[in-house]
Design an enzyme around this catalytic site. Structure first.
Site, PDB file in Angstrom:
ATOM      1  N   LYS A   1       0.837  -1.211   0.000  1.00  0.00           N
ATOM      2  CA  LYS A   1       0.000   0.000   0.000  1.00  0.00           C
ATOM      3  C   LYS A   1       0.874   1.264   0.000  1.00  0.00           C
ATOM      4  CE  LYS A   1      -1.291   1.503   4.108  1.00  0.00           C
ATOM      5  NZ  LYS A   1      -1.157   2.826   4.714  1.00  0.00           N
TER       6      LYS A   1
ATOM      7  N   CYS B   1      -4.419  12.818  13.561  1.00  0.00           N
ATOM      8  CA  CYS B   1      -4.450  11.405  13.212  1.00  0.00           C
ATOM      9  C   CYS B   1      -4.918  10.657  14.456  1.00  0.00           C
ATOM     10  CB  CYS B   1      -3.037  11.011  12.795  1.00  0.00           C
ATOM     11  SG  CYS B   1      -2.690   9.287  12.849  1.00  0.00           S
TER      12      CYS B   1
ATOM     13  N   ARG C   1       0.606  14.343  13.560  1.00  0.00           N
ATOM     14  CA  ARG C   1       1.561  13.877  12.552  1.00  0.00           C
ATOM     15  C   ARG C   1       1.847  15.084  11.667  1.00  0.00           C
ATOM     16  NH1 ARG C   1      -0.556   8.507   9.825  1.00  0.00           N
ATOM     17  NH2 ARG C   1       1.409   8.618   8.692  1.00  0.00           N
TER      18      ARG C   1
ATOM     19  N   ASP D   1       4.980   0.241  11.887  1.00  0.00           N
ATOM     20  CA  ASP D   1       3.723  -0.343  11.394  1.00  0.00           C
ATOM     21  C   ASP D   1       3.543  -1.804  11.821  1.00  0.00           C
ATOM     22  OD1 ASP D   1       3.206   2.073  10.242  1.00  0.00           O
ATOM     23  OD2 ASP D   1       3.835   1.494   8.227  1.00  0.00           O
TER      24      ASP D   1
ATOM     25  N   ARG E   1      -8.479  -0.196   5.012  1.00  0.00           N
ATOM     26  CA  ARG E   1      -7.667   0.854   4.382  1.00  0.00           C
ATOM     27  C   ARG E   1      -6.361   0.281   3.846  1.00  0.00           C
ATOM     28  NH1 ARG E   1      -6.851   6.271   7.661  1.00  0.00           N
ATOM     29  NH2 ARG E   1      -5.442   6.470   5.873  1.00  0.00           N
TER      30      ARG E   1
END
Ligand code: EPU
Length: 420
Positions: free
Chosen positions: A22, A116, A121, A304, A396
């Protein structure tokens, strides 16, 4: 609205193919604004952030076809340089259109992304880079307005290593006049991939993959095509799924060099792996040892994957500490994991995870993309049924993860709900 219902405790086995990344697609797509031509990106994942970027680029005039992971982008008829709030508020990566629009058209009006789910951010580094390249940048009524006749090459020394700001600066500099030197640039695979695409378009870039990136501006770029890299975070998430269920699985289409940090930590906690011909073979042992992590920029352990790692540590032997040095507050998943019986405490911007014998299914709520992945992983290992609400966060960035997990033998179902 959809939710997942997971009956935990099933062993996984078999092979699944990893989707395209992504975060690299989100940089590659706006890069096409740098030419007036036809471009193709293969292996684009079918996830909602990609659809948001498609809508944003369409409002600028890009003609797009998206079939079977092949994305065609025709940038011959750009009609607007304005990225409206309605798209940007959904996805911060929308700010990637700033550099390309400014350098190609001399003007860009891009909505400020705002907050966010896990805290501020900022985008100050993106704006400073544009200013260094000679743009006039103002903030007006919630929008960034950047203008310049022709950008000029410059030295850009980032205080903090930023994937997005490096990408934006690179995209702006490839059409600027003269030489640009980026110091403390991002070394993430997504930036290497972006550079590869820009070079294929005719850009002159060197040093990518190190923190010092050199760019010699060119007059114009032409359309190109590229095969997107596999999603390293999906690989990591599925590898944790194997470890937490004590299963052996195979992941196809993996770039092992992109996931070394994750695999190294998995090995430290007792899992084993082999790699051959782009297939990652994951083999696990019965006991998960506790292993601390501290996130950092690539090639360090990725932020992540932090939430997913915390989930694995919930069932480890002993106590581990999770420190996120990229986003200090990215721990919104903690109260939700604790609802499943985990024992996690937030101590000074770190999560201290005391391993427990088992997790017990319950209803939990996703708060952001990676937090939802952590809850799905917990559900796979928990006793009984776990319901994960608000999985629009997960959609997402993960392409139908429930189908991949089901192929591997998990009992996971997507159902519509009015629960929010
Ligand atoms: N930062 C600033 N100022 C800026 C930009 C960044 O201070 O102008 C700071 C951030 O606050 C953070 C650090 O720099 O502390 C790194 O942020 P970075 O700019 O690298 O993040 P990003 O480009 O906005 C991308 C990914 C994120 C991923 C981060 C870090 C995309 C579209 N997003 O964001 O992915 O967490 O890099 O690796 O590439 C996700 O996929 O779940 C996700 C959030």
């Amino acid at each position: 609205m959809d939710k997942f219902i997971i009956q935990g405790g099933k062993k996984l086995k078999g092979r699944v193919k990893v989707s395209g990344a992504k975060n690299s697609s989100l940089a590659l797509m706006p890069a096409t604004l740098l030419n007036n031509d036809i471009n193709t990106i293969y292996n684009t994942p079918e996830v909602n952030d990609i659809y948001t970027m498609i809508k944003l680029l369409q409002t600028l005039g890009v003609e797009i076809e998206f079939n079977d992971h092949k994305l065609n982008l025709n940038t011959k008829n750009i009609v607007s340089q304005i990225a409206p709030y309605e798209h940007v508020k959904k996805m911060r990566a929308s700010v990637y259109v700033l550099g390309p629009l400014l350098t190609k058209y001399g003007y860009a009006k891009v909505s400020l992304p705002g907050g966010c789910a896990w805290g501020p951010r900022p985008i100050n580094l993106h704006l400073e880079a544009m200013k260094k390249l000679g743009a006039e940048v103002e903030l007006e009524e919630g929008y960034i307005i950047a203008k310049s006749k022709k950008l000029n090459g410059a030295k850009i020394n980032f205080d903090v290593s930023s994937v997005g700001a490096t990408g934006n600066a690179m995209m702006a500099a490839v059409l600027a006049k003269g030489y640009t030197l980026i110091l403390n640039g991002s070394m993430e695979p997504e930036i290497i991939q972006l550079s590869e695409f820009l070079v294929k378009m005719g850009a002159k870039i060197s040093g990518v993959g190190t923190t010092t990136i050199e760019i010699e501006g060119v007059e114009e770029l032409s359309g190109s095509e590229i095969e997107n890299i596999p999603d390293r975070i999906e690989v990591g998430t599925l590898a944790v799924a194997a470890a937490i269920t004590n299963s052996n699985i195979e992941l196809e289409g993996v770039r092992i060099d992109h996931v070394e940090a994750i695999l190294h930590k998995l090995e430290s906690c007792g899992a084993k792996y082999n790699y051959d011909n782009k297939i990652l073979y994951l083999t696990n042992t019965n006991n998960i040892s506790s292993v601390d992590i501290t996130t950092s920029v690539y090639p360090g352990f990725p932020t992540d994957m932090q939430a997913q790692w915390a989930t694995l540590m919930c069932l480890a032997d002993g106590t581990s500490t999770i420190i996120d040095n990229i986003y200090y507050d990215r721990f919104s998943y903690v109260p939700e994991l604790n609802r499943l019986g985990a024992n996690i405490e937030i101590v000074n911007n770190s999560a201290v995870v005391k391993g427990v014998k088992s997790l017990k299914g319950a209803k939990v709520m996703s708060t952001d993309l990676r937090a939802s992945a952590s809850l799905v992983l917990a559900g796979l290992a928990a006793e009984g049924a776990t319901e994960v609400l608000r999985i629009y966060h997960l959609d997402r960035g993960y392409q139908r993860i429930e189908e991949k997990l089901r192929l591997l033998g998990a009992d996971i179902e997507r159902v519509q709900t009015t629960e929010y």
